[in-house]
Design a protein around this motif. Structure first.
Motif, PDB file in Angstrom:
ATOM      1  N   GLU A  47      31.661  22.049  -2.963  1.00 34.62           N
ATOM      2  CA  GLU A  47      31.741  21.280  -4.204  1.00 34.62           C
ATOM      3  C   GLU A  47      32.462  22.117  -5.261  1.00 34.62           C
ATOM      4  O   GLU A  47      32.201  23.320  -5.407  1.00 34.62           O
ATOM      5  N   ALA A  48      33.365  21.494  -6.003  1.00 40.06           N
ATOM      6  CA  ALA A  48      34.158  22.235  -6.980  1.00 40.06           C
ATOM      7  C   ALA A  48      34.481  21.361  -8.186  1.00 40.06           C
ATOM      8  O   ALA A  48      34.371  20.137  -8.141  1.00 40.06           O
ATOM      9  N   ARG A  49      34.888  22.024  -9.223  1.00 37.35           N
ATOM     10  CA  ARG A  49      35.302  21.356 -10.465  1.00 37.35           C
ATOM     11  C   ARG A  49      36.672  21.901 -10.846  1.00 37.35           C
ATOM     12  O   ARG A  49      36.866  23.118 -10.928  1.00 37.35           O
ATOM     13  N   ILE A  50      37.624  21.015 -11.088  1.00 36.47           N
ATOM     14  CA  ILE A  50      38.977  21.451 -11.449  1.00 36.47           C
ATOM     15  C   ILE A  50      38.966  22.038 -12.861  1.00 36.47           C
ATOM     16  O   ILE A  50      38.432  21.440 -13.796  1.00 36.47           O
ATOM     17  N   VAL A  51      39.566  23.213 -12.999  1.00 35.91           N
ATOM     18  CA  VAL A  51      39.663  23.888 -14.289  1.00 35.91           C
ATOM     19  C   VAL A  51      41.081  23.804 -14.850  1.00 35.91           C
ATOM     20  O   VAL A  51      41.285  23.582 -16.031  1.00 35.91           O
ATOM     21  N   ARG A  52      42.050  23.974 -13.975  1.00 35.75           N
ATOM     22  CA  ARG A  52      43.450  23.958 -14.424  1.00 35.75           C
ATOM     23  C   ARG A  52      44.326  23.346 -13.343  1.00 35.75           C
ATOM     24  O   ARG A  52      44.134  23.603 -12.155  1.00 35.75           O
ATOM     25  N   VAL A  53      45.292  22.548 -13.776  1.00 35.25           N
ATOM     26  CA  VAL A  53      46.249  21.931 -12.867  1.00 35.25           C
ATOM     27  C   VAL A  53      47.633  22.496 -13.183  1.00 35.25           C
ATOM     28  O   VAL A  53      48.156  22.299 -14.285  1.00 35.25           O
ATOM     29  N   GLY A  54      48.206  23.220 -12.231  1.00 37.08           N
ATOM     30  CA  GLY A  54      49.528  23.797 -12.445  1.00 37.08           C
ATOM     31  C   GLY A  54      50.638  22.768 -12.280  1.00 37.08           C
ATOM     32  O   GLY A  54      50.401  21.627 -11.867  1.00 37.08           O
ATOM     33  N   ASN A  55      51.835  23.164 -12.616  1.00 38.15           N
ATOM     34  CA  ASN A  55      52.991  22.277 -12.478  1.00 38.15           C
ATOM     35  C   ASN A  55      53.402  22.165 -11.011  1.00 38.15           C
ATOM     36  O   ASN A  55      53.398  23.155 -10.280  1.00 38.15           O
ATOM     37  N   ARG A  56      53.765  20.972 -10.618  1.00 37.68           N
ATOM     38  CA  ARG A  56      54.225  20.749  -9.247  1.00 37.68           C
ATOM     39  C   ARG A  56      55.658  21.265  -9.092  1.00 37.68           C
ATOM     40  O   ARG A  56      56.523  20.984  -9.930  1.00 37.68           O
ATOM     41  N   GLN A  57      55.903  22.026  -8.035  1.00 31.88           N
ATOM     42  CA  GLN A  57      57.238  22.559  -7.779  1.00 31.88           C
ATOM     43  C   GLN A  57      58.148  21.459  -7.244  1.00 31.88           C
ATOM     44  O   GLN A  57      57.786  20.754  -6.298  1.00 31.88           O
ATOM     45  N   ASP A  58      59.312  21.323  -7.861  1.00 30.47           N
ATOM     46  CA  ASP A  58      60.230  20.253  -7.472  1.00 30.47           C
ATOM     47  C   ASP A  58      60.737  20.431  -6.043  1.00 30.47           C
ATOM     48  O   ASP A  58      60.919  19.452  -5.311  1.00 30.47           O
TER      49      ASP A  58
END
Length: 201
Positions: A150-161
């Protein structure tokens, strides 16, 4: 003609008064110079300064507080050109005392295509050999399916093109952190998003 001239002069005087009044009430504030994802530490280069006329109800951070802002974290995603408000920054690490932060470098197919956001509740599924169910791990023995955390998202990075890869930082219980980090380093994880409370009702 004289009356028209007098009206034009009066109108010009009123316009000049309003212009100088408005400019006199402008405030120097901080704005975002570039995108800063939620949970990311704010750098000095992320900030710019602007002079704007503020509504009294609008709370904005003044340029004099720049040094206090640098080093804090974005509590929400901060977009370029937006005013910086006090509620958008935090000094918290966004990870609780009994948690560890683990970074997941995920490829397409290892995560949903739908946008992920900080505070989303997710399950990290072990997909490699270490992901096979073990006795007692899920409380059901060998038939309990793959190991999940079980986890909680803290940060979402940029998707690499070029590759579509994306780094997702998740907070997990301290006891699960080391094993999850090992599985993530080997690329043997996938992300499943849990339904929000009340979804589908």
């Amino acid at each position: 003609m004289l009356a028209l001239a007098a009206a034009l002069i009066a109108a010009g005087a009123v316009g000049n008064y309003l212009y100088w009044t408005q400019n006199g009430q402008r405030s120097p504030v901080l704005v975002m110079a570039r995108d800063v994802p939620a949970g990311t530490v704010i750098q000095d280069a992320d900030l710019a300064e602007a002079s704007v006329a503020l509504d009294p109800a609008l709370k904005a951070i003044g340029t004099g507080q720049r040094a206090q802002v640098v080093g804090k974290r974005a509590a929400v995603e901060l977009l370029p050109g937006s005013l910086l408000a006090p509620g958008q920054i935090t000094s918290r690490t966004l990870v609780h005392q009994d948690e560890q932060l683990v970074g997941l470098n995920l490829k397409p197919g290892q995560m949903p295509d739908s946008p992920l956001r900080p505070e989303d509740q997710v399950q990290v599924v072990f997909t490699g050999d270490g992901g096979a169910a073990s006795v007692g791990k899920n409380g059901k023995g060998q038939d309990s399916g793959p190991v999940t955390v079980e986890a909680r998202i803290v940060r979402v990075g940029n998707r690499q093109d070029s590759t579509g890869q994306q780094v997702i930082d998740v907070a997990v219980k301290s006891v699960d952190g080391p094993r999850l980090a090992a599985q993530a380093a080997a690329g043997n994880v996938a992300l499943a998003v849990k339904a929000a409370s009340g979804a589908g009702s």
